[in-house]
Design a protein around this motif. Structure first.
Motif, short mmCIF file in Angstrom:
data_model
loop_
_atom_site.label_atom_id
_atom_site.label_comp_id
_atom_site.label_asym_id
_atom_site.label_seq_id
_atom_site.Cartn_x
_atom_site.Cartn_y
_atom_site.Cartn_z
N GLY A 93 -4.13 0.79 3.29
CA GLY A 93 -3.14 -0.17 2.80
C GLY A 93 -3.68 -1.00 1.65
O GLY A 93 -2.98 -1.25 0.66
N GLY A 94 -4.96 -1.42 1.78
CA GLY A 94 -5.59 -2.18 0.70
C GLY A 94 -5.70 -1.36 -0.58
O GLY A 94 -5.51 -1.88 -1.69
N LEU A 95 -6.02 -0.05 -0.40
CA LEU A 95 -6.09 0.82 -1.58
C LEU A 95 -4.74 0.91 -2.30
O LEU A 95 -4.67 0.87 -3.54
N PHE A 96 -3.66 1.02 -1.52
CA PHE A 96 -2.34 1.11 -2.13
C PHE A 96 -1.98 -0.19 -2.85
O PHE A 96 -1.39 -0.18 -3.93
N VAL A 97 -2.34 -1.34 -2.23
CA VAL A 97 -2.07 -2.63 -2.89
C VAL A 97 -2.84 -2.73 -4.19
O VAL A 97 -2.31 -3.14 -5.24
N HIS A 98 -4.14 -2.33 -4.15
CA HIS A 98 -4.96 -2.37 -5.36
C HIS A 98 -4.41 -1.41 -6.42
O HIS A 98 -4.37 -1.76 -7.62
N LEU A 99 -3.98 -0.23 -5.99
CA LEU A 99 -3.40 0.73 -6.92
C LEU A 99 -2.13 0.18 -7.56
O LEU A 99 -1.91 0.34 -8.77
N SER A 100 -1.31 -0.49 -6.75
CA SER A 100 -0.08 -1.08 -7.28
C SER A 100 -0.39 -2.15 -8.31
O SER A 100 0.27 -2.24 -9.37
N ARG A 101 -1.44 -2.96 -8.02
CA ARG A 101 -1.82 -3.99 -8.98
C ARG A 101 -2.32 -3.37 -10.28
O ARG A 101 -1.99 -3.83 -11.39
N LEU A 102 -3.14 -2.31 -10.16
CA LEU A 102 -3.64 -1.63 -11.37
C LEU A 102 -2.51 -1.02 -12.18
O LEU A 102 -2.51 -1.07 -13.42
#
Length: 490
Positions: free
Chosen positions: A342-351
């Motif tokens: 979930g954290g990876l998806f949030v970080h990907l969304s921010r990027l």
């Protein structure tokens, strides 16, 4: 309220049950049931169900049952204090070589333990397998019987004889149990079982009882001698007390034979010596096992008392707890991985959001910088534009103030051309401050002299050695000279 207990002895060829009640006047046998199960039509399951429905046994009484002889194995071993505690806790890993059961399948119970002179503990251990115990529990459950205690036939006999004949727990005595298929020997020392041996037995049906007694006595004499030598290192004493449990049909003849041949004092056990009975019981079948099982729940609990059911429940609970812990660890691991993903998806969304903003800014700068061009690949297009400007700037660099022009450089080279040695320029390349001269001359000396001249005049600096070579056909020296021009003096 009267407390009642039922003991069920389900052997290979019989089913016996005894109900005992604890009343103000003492322990009383209220019900006795005994049936053979040799015929194919004899169903132990139906007999178990009939105990409460037809025979009047109390369905609310606690039930103690025993495993058949072939399902229990005994070993008398010496262990240290740590191993003894492990055995009492049900851990059988130290008994891998003592029983024909895999350690992970074994259910272990300590029957007795006594200190040895060497500081260790002489211990009698009984064990069965989880599979055999499961089969017995399944048979009982099919007969609508749910025991609260499971032990061995010989320990139940010890309980019954110990209660009805208390002198059996004084000094050393031998318990002898004659069953349809097994001859059980148990040595009792100061009230503790210290050795148990189960010997397979086949009693012929068509032989007179005296001959049966003689056959059993022959086997018994040999086995007692072996047992005494192993335990005490001496021969059997003449006044050894033997407490006999046997069918009434052979009990008298067997008693006579043992006393005559072995010289021992035989006590034929009486299951009603100290236990009252509600009605006269004339059954010829020995009920000591079933009676001892029933007495277990009504007598004070001893330190080392065999209960395979409790041990099995504890082991099963331990395995269940381990499975629960493993399941919990697995759940925590899955939750951790889910949070990480979930954290990876949030970080990907921010990027992705930042990338979109940067891309919009690049397009905006592109439109401002190159308003007439169509924006396809802005970074590549801007890089091409910068490269073109750099190239154009390089061509114009010669016309910048303070820098030598190509004509000035050519004039400088011509002015200092050697007059001798027929040095010729084949090609002169000028790109900004970089100059490359390709030529030929008659000798290496002419080339060296011209190099010294260039070094002396200043304004032209030799960047790389010419590395001349002689042409094999013409004999002339060919060279390539790299120079660099500095700013001209104002």
């Amino acid at each position: 309220m009267v407390k009642r207990s039922i003991g069920i002895d389900m052997g290979r060829f019989h089913l016996r049950a005894v109900q005992v009640a604890q009343q103000p006047d003492g322990l009383r046998v209220e019900k006795v049931f005994a049936r053979p199960t040799r015929r194919s039509t004899d169903s132990p399951i139906d007999m178990l169900r009939a105990l409460t429905t037809e025979q009047g046994f109390d369905r609310h009484a606690e039930v103690t049952a025993c495993l058949p002889h072939h399902a229990v194995f005994f070993a008398d071993i010496e262990v240290d204090a740590t191993t003894l505690q492990e055995l009492r806790a049900g851990h059988a890993s130290s008994l891998r070589d003592d029983f024909p059961i895999a350690a992970e399948k074994a259910v272990v119970q300590v029957c007795s333990s006594r200190p040895s002179p060497n500081g260790r503990h002489a211990t009698l251990v009984a064990t069965t397998s989880i599979d055999l115990l499961g089969e017995e529990l399944a048979r009982l459950a099919e007969g609508k019987i749910h025991p609260s205690w499971i032990e061995t036939p010989i320990t139940a006999v010890h309980t019954a004889i110990g209660y009805n004949h208390p002198d059996c727990n004084e000094g050393v005595a031998l318990l002898l149990v004659v069953d349809e298929s097994v001859l059980s020997l148990a040595v009792v020392q100061e009230g503790n079982l210290i050795m148990v041996r189960n010997i397979p037995l086949q009693l012929p049906r068509d032989t007179d009882q005296e001959s049966v007694g003689r056959q059993i006595t022959e086997v018994l004499g040999r086995e007692i001698e072996i047992t005494w030598r192993k335990l005490f290192g001496v021969a059997v004493e003449a006044d050894l007390r033997v407490f006999l449990v046997a069918p009434l049909a052979i009990a008298s003849d067997l008693t006579e034979a043992i006393q005559d041949v072995l010289g021992c004092r035989v006590i034929l056990t009486d299951p009603f010596a100290r236990v009252l009975q509600s009605e006269a019981i004339e059954d010829a079948s020995p009920i000591c096992v079933a009676e001892g099982l029933a007495l277990r729940r009504l007598l004070p609990r001893e330190a080392d008392r065999v209960d395979f059911l409790q041990a099995h429940t504890a082991q099963t609970q331990s395995r269940l707890n381990l499975r629960k812990e493993l399941a919990l660890c697995g759940s925590l691991l899955i939750a951790t991985i889910a949070v990480w993903i979930g954290g990876l998806f949030v970080h990907l969304s921010r990027l992705e959001s930042n990338y979109t903003q940067v891309k919009e800014q690049i397009q905006e700068v592109f439109q401002q910088t190159l308003p007439g061009d169509k924006c396809v690949e802005p970074l590549a297009q801007l890089q091409q534009k910068l490269d073109a400007l750099h190239t154009d700037g390089g061509w114009l660099a010669s016309f910048q103030p303070g820098r030598r022009t190509p004509l000035e450089i050519l004039g400088l080279l011509s002015a200092h051309h050697p007059t001798e040695g027929d040095l010729e320029f084949d090609d002169v390349l000028i790109a900004g401050d970089s100059i490359r001269v390709i030529g030929q001359c008659g000798s290496f000396a002419t080339l060296s002299g011209w190099q010294r001249t260039l070094e002396e005049i200043g304004g032209l600096e030799i960047v790389d050695e010419p590395k001349p070579g002689k042409d094999a056909k013409t004999g002339r020296v060919r060279f390539t000279l790299s120079l660099s021009s500095g700013r001209r003096v104002q």
